[in-house]
Scaffold this active site. Structure first.
Site, PDB file in Angstrom:
ATOM      1  N   LYS A  83      -2.054  -8.071   2.995  1.00  0.00           N
ATOM      2  CA  LYS A  83      -2.344  -7.737   1.606  1.00  0.00           C
ATOM      3  C   LYS A  83      -1.607  -8.753   0.732  1.00  0.00           C
ATOM      4  O   LYS A  83      -0.397  -8.957   0.889  1.00  0.00           O
ATOM      5  CB  LYS A  83      -1.844  -6.319   1.327  1.00  0.00           C
TER       6      LYS A  83
HETATM    7  O1  G3P Z   1      -2.246   0.822  -2.728  1.00  0.00           O
HETATM    8  C1  G3P Z   1      -2.371   0.545  -4.068  1.00  0.00           C
HETATM    9  C2  G3P Z   1      -2.779   1.699  -4.938  1.00  0.00           C
HETATM   10  O2  G3P Z   1      -3.661   2.562  -4.341  1.00  0.00           O
HETATM   11  C3  G3P Z   1      -1.771   2.215  -5.892  1.00  0.00           C
HETATM   12  O3  G3P Z   1      -2.100   3.442  -6.488  1.00  0.00           O
HETATM   13  O4  G3P Z   1      -1.560   5.436  -7.837  1.00  0.00           O
HETATM   14  O5  G3P Z   1       0.180   3.659  -7.495  1.00  0.00           O
HETATM   15  O6  G3P Z   1      -1.782   3.253  -8.975  1.00  0.00           O
HETATM   16  P1  G3P Z   1      -1.257   3.975  -7.767  1.00  0.00           P
END
Ligand code: G3P
Length: 220
Positions: A83
Protein backbone atom coordinates in the site's frame (compact mmCIF):
# COMPACT_ATOMS: atom_id res chain seq x y z
CA UNK A 1 -18.10 -7.42 -5.33
CA UNK A 2 -15.24 -8.36 -3.06
CA UNK A 3 -15.26 -7.57 0.65
CA UNK A 4 -12.03 -6.84 2.49
CA UNK A 5 -11.89 -6.31 6.26
CA UNK A 6 -10.27 -3.01 7.26
CA UNK A 7 -8.57 -4.05 10.48
CA UNK A 8 -5.36 -5.40 12.00
CA UNK A 9 -7.26 -7.12 14.81
CA UNK A 10 -6.56 -10.82 14.32
CA UNK A 11 -9.41 -11.93 16.60
CA UNK A 12 -11.88 -10.06 14.38
CA UNK A 13 -10.24 -11.40 11.23
CA UNK A 14 -10.43 -14.96 12.58
CA UNK A 15 -14.11 -14.48 13.44
CA UNK A 16 -15.19 -13.17 10.05
CA UNK A 17 -12.83 -15.30 7.93
CA UNK A 18 -14.97 -18.22 9.12
CA UNK A 19 -18.02 -16.77 7.33
CA UNK A 20 -16.42 -17.26 3.92
CA UNK A 21 -17.29 -13.62 3.08
CA UNK A 22 -13.83 -12.11 3.43
CA UNK A 23 -11.77 -11.81 0.25
CA UNK A 24 -8.86 -9.89 1.73
CA UNK A 25 -7.62 -7.49 4.42
CA UNK A 26 -6.51 -3.87 4.41
CA UNK A 27 -4.34 -2.34 7.10
CA UNK A 28 -2.78 1.07 7.51
CA UNK A 29 -0.27 2.52 10.00
CA UNK A 30 -3.09 3.71 12.29
CA UNK A 31 -4.70 0.24 12.38
CA UNK A 32 -1.31 -1.40 13.08
CA UNK A 33 -0.74 1.11 15.90
CA UNK A 34 -4.23 0.35 17.27
CA UNK A 35 -3.39 -3.39 17.38
CA UNK A 36 -0.53 -2.58 19.75
CA UNK A 37 1.55 -5.31 18.12
CA UNK A 38 4.79 -5.61 16.17
CA UNK A 39 4.03 -4.82 12.53
CA UNK A 40 5.77 -7.86 11.07
CA UNK A 41 4.35 -10.26 13.65
CA UNK A 42 0.76 -9.08 13.17
CA UNK A 43 0.98 -9.02 9.37
CA UNK A 44 2.42 -12.54 9.32
CA UNK A 45 -0.46 -13.76 11.48
CA UNK A 46 -3.02 -12.01 9.25
CA UNK A 47 -1.51 -13.55 6.12
CA UNK A 48 -1.88 -16.96 7.72
CA UNK A 49 -5.57 -16.35 8.41
CA UNK A 50 -6.65 -15.28 4.92
CA UNK A 51 -5.43 -16.46 1.54
CA UNK A 52 -6.55 -13.28 -0.25
CA UNK A 53 -4.60 -10.03 -0.59
CA UNK A 54 -3.40 -8.33 2.61
CA UNK A 55 -2.53 -4.65 2.15
CA UNK A 56 0.50 -3.49 4.16
CA UNK A 57 1.40 0.19 3.96
CA UNK A 58 4.85 1.68 3.48
CA UNK A 59 5.71 4.59 5.76
CA UNK A 60 8.69 6.13 3.94
CA UNK A 61 7.92 9.32 2.03
CA UNK A 62 10.57 8.97 -0.70
CA UNK A 63 10.49 6.46 -3.55
CA UNK A 64 13.70 4.61 -2.62
CA UNK A 65 12.58 4.30 0.98
CA UNK A 66 9.18 3.00 -0.12
CA UNK A 67 10.81 0.42 -2.39
CA UNK A 68 13.12 -0.76 0.41
CA UNK A 69 10.16 -1.09 2.81
CA UNK A 70 8.09 -2.84 0.14
CA UNK A 71 10.84 -5.43 -0.34
CA UNK A 72 10.89 -6.09 3.41
CA UNK A 73 7.08 -6.31 3.64
CA UNK A 74 6.93 -8.72 0.71
CA UNK A 75 9.16 -11.15 2.61
CA UNK A 76 6.30 -11.68 5.07
CA UNK A 77 4.08 -13.72 2.74
CA UNK A 78 3.08 -14.16 -0.88
CA UNK A 79 -0.32 -12.49 -0.37
CA UNK A 80 1.06 -9.14 0.81
CA UNK A 81 -0.08 -6.21 -1.34
CA UNK A 82 2.00 -3.07 -0.98
CA UNK A 83 0.00 0.00 0.00
CA UNK A 84 1.52 3.33 -1.08
CA UNK A 85 0.21 6.88 -0.66
CA UNK A 86 -1.01 8.96 -3.56
CA UNK A 87 2.02 11.22 -3.81
CA UNK A 88 4.47 11.53 -6.68
CA UNK A 89 6.94 9.44 -4.69
CA UNK A 90 4.21 6.84 -4.13
CA UNK A 91 3.19 6.84 -7.79
CA UNK A 92 6.81 6.44 -8.89
CA UNK A 93 7.26 3.54 -6.48
CA UNK A 94 3.98 2.05 -7.72
CA UNK A 95 5.14 2.15 -11.35
CA UNK A 96 8.42 0.46 -10.47
CA UNK A 97 6.72 -2.20 -8.34
CA UNK A 98 4.03 -2.83 -10.96
CA UNK A 99 6.73 -3.25 -13.62
CA UNK A 100 8.20 -5.95 -11.35
CA UNK A 101 4.81 -7.67 -11.11
CA UNK A 102 4.06 -6.47 -7.57
CA UNK A 103 0.45 -5.62 -6.67
CA UNK A 104 0.10 -2.11 -5.21
CA UNK A 105 -2.88 -0.53 -3.46
CA UNK A 106 -2.62 3.23 -3.91
CA UNK A 107 -4.22 4.85 -0.90
CA UNK A 108 -5.43 8.26 0.29
CA UNK A 109 -7.22 9.02 -2.97
CA UNK A 110 -9.55 12.02 -2.86
CA UNK A 111 -9.98 12.99 -6.53
CA UNK A 112 -10.69 11.43 -9.90
CA UNK A 113 -7.43 12.78 -11.33
CA UNK A 114 -5.49 11.06 -8.54
CA UNK A 115 -7.24 7.81 -9.47
CA UNK A 116 -6.33 8.37 -13.12
CA UNK A 117 -2.66 8.71 -12.13
CA UNK A 118 -2.80 5.54 -10.02
CA UNK A 119 -4.20 3.57 -12.96
CA UNK A 120 -1.48 4.94 -15.25
CA UNK A 121 1.09 3.90 -12.62
CA UNK A 122 -0.21 0.33 -12.86
CA UNK A 123 -1.82 0.11 -9.42
CA UNK A 124 -3.71 -3.09 -8.70
CA UNK A 125 -6.13 -1.11 -6.49
CA UNK A 126 -7.09 2.51 -5.96
CA UNK A 127 -8.50 3.40 -2.54
CA UNK A 128 -10.85 6.40 -2.59
CA UNK A 129 -11.68 7.47 0.99
CA UNK A 130 -15.45 7.86 1.00
CA UNK A 131 -16.09 8.67 4.66
CA UNK A 132 -13.37 11.29 4.91
CA UNK A 133 -14.82 13.12 1.86
CA UNK A 134 -18.27 13.01 3.47
CA UNK A 135 -16.67 14.38 6.65
CA UNK A 136 -15.74 17.51 4.68
CA UNK A 137 -19.36 18.02 3.59
CA UNK A 138 -18.77 16.70 0.06
CA UNK A 139 -20.17 13.50 -1.52
CA UNK A 140 -17.69 10.64 -1.29
CA UNK A 141 -19.83 8.39 -3.43
CA UNK A 142 -19.66 10.82 -6.35
CA UNK A 143 -15.92 10.12 -6.46
CA UNK A 144 -16.56 6.38 -6.85
CA UNK A 145 -18.95 7.12 -9.72
CA UNK A 146 -16.41 9.40 -11.43
CA UNK A 147 -13.58 6.87 -11.12
CA UNK A 148 -15.82 4.07 -12.43
CA UNK A 149 -16.76 6.17 -15.46
CA UNK A 150 -13.14 7.11 -16.19
CA UNK A 151 -11.77 3.58 -15.81
CA UNK A 152 -14.58 2.22 -18.00
CA UNK A 153 -13.51 4.65 -20.74
CA UNK A 154 -10.08 3.01 -20.83
CA UNK A 155 -10.36 -0.79 -20.80
CA UNK A 156 -6.54 -1.05 -20.70
CA UNK A 157 -6.68 0.12 -17.08
CA UNK A 158 -6.75 -2.95 -14.86
CA UNK A 159 -6.89 -1.05 -11.55
CA UNK A 160 -9.69 -2.17 -9.24
CA UNK A 161 -11.71 0.43 -7.34
CA UNK A 162 -11.45 -0.33 -3.63
CA UNK A 163 -13.98 1.79 -1.72
CA UNK A 164 -12.28 2.70 1.57
CA UNK A 165 -13.09 4.79 4.63
CA UNK A 166 -16.48 3.09 4.61
CA UNK A 167 -18.50 4.01 7.67
CA UNK A 168 -22.09 2.86 7.04
CA UNK A 169 -24.21 0.15 5.43
CA UNK A 170 -25.40 2.82 2.96
CA UNK A 171 -21.78 3.34 1.88
CA UNK A 172 -21.53 -0.36 1.07
CA UNK A 173 -24.83 -0.42 -0.88
CA UNK A 174 -23.98 2.75 -2.79
CA UNK A 175 -20.44 1.56 -3.58
CA UNK A 176 -21.90 -1.62 -5.02
CA UNK A 177 -24.46 0.37 -7.04
CA UNK A 178 -21.67 2.61 -8.34
CA UNK A 179 -19.64 -0.40 -9.48
CA UNK A 180 -16.77 -0.43 -6.99
CA UNK A 181 -14.86 -3.69 -7.36
CA UNK A 182 -14.07 -4.00 -3.66
CA UNK A 183 -15.27 -2.46 -0.40
CA UNK A 184 -13.06 -2.58 2.66
CA UNK A 185 -15.18 -2.62 5.78
CA UNK A 186 -14.55 -2.16 9.46
CA UNK A 187 -15.83 -5.34 11.18
CA UNK A 188 -18.76 -3.47 12.80
CA UNK A 189 -19.95 -2.28 9.39
CA UNK A 190 -19.73 -5.80 7.96
CA UNK A 191 -21.69 -7.11 10.96
CA UNK A 192 -24.42 -4.49 10.42
CA UNK A 193 -24.98 -5.49 6.78
CA UNK A 194 -26.94 -8.61 7.78
CA UNK A 195 -29.12 -6.79 10.29
CA UNK A 196 -32.76 -5.89 9.66
CA UNK A 197 -35.44 -5.56 12.34
CA UNK A 198 -37.97 -7.39 10.17
CA UNK A 199 -35.57 -10.32 9.81
CA UNK A 200 -35.32 -10.59 13.61
CA UNK A 201 -39.07 -10.16 14.06
CA UNK A 202 -39.91 -12.70 11.35
CA UNK A 203 -37.46 -15.24 12.72
CA UNK A 204 -38.88 -14.89 16.24
CA UNK A 205 -42.38 -15.59 14.89
CA UNK A 206 -41.26 -18.59 12.83
CA UNK A 207 -39.40 -20.11 15.78
CA UNK A 208 -42.36 -19.58 18.11
CA UNK A 209 -44.78 -21.24 15.68
CA UNK A 210 -42.33 -24.07 15.04
CA UNK A 211 -41.79 -24.74 18.74
CA UNK A 212 -45.58 -25.08 19.15
CA UNK A 213 -45.63 -27.99 16.67
CA UNK A 214 -43.26 -30.03 18.86
CA UNK A 215 -41.53 -31.28 15.67
CA UNK A 216 -37.79 -31.61 14.87
CA UNK A 217 -36.01 -31.50 11.50
CA UNK A 218 -33.40 -33.92 12.78
CA UNK A 219 -34.05 -37.62 13.21
CA UNK A 220 -34.55 -38.49 16.87
O1 G3P B 1 -7.78 1.81 5.31
C1 G3P B 1 -8.08 3.13 5.07
C2 G3P B 1 -9.46 3.57 5.46
O2 G3P B 1 -10.42 2.62 5.26
C3 G3P B 1 -9.58 4.51 6.60
O3 G3P B 1 -10.88 4.69 7.09
O4 G3P B 1 -12.51 5.52 8.74
O5 G3P B 1 -10.06 5.98 9.06
O6 G3P B 1 -11.36 7.15 7.28
P1 G3P B 1 -11.21 5.90 8.11
Amino acid sequence: MKFFLDTADTDEIRQYAGTGMIDGITTNPSLIAKSGRDVFEVLEEICGLVSGPVSAEVTATDTDGMLAEAARLREIAGNIVIKAPLTWAGLTATRKLADDGVAVNVTLCFSANQALLAAKAGAAYISPFIGRIDDMGADGMELIREIRAIYDNYPDFKTEILAASIRTSAHVRDSALAGADVATLPPATLEALAKHPLTDKGLDAFLKDWAATGQSLLKE
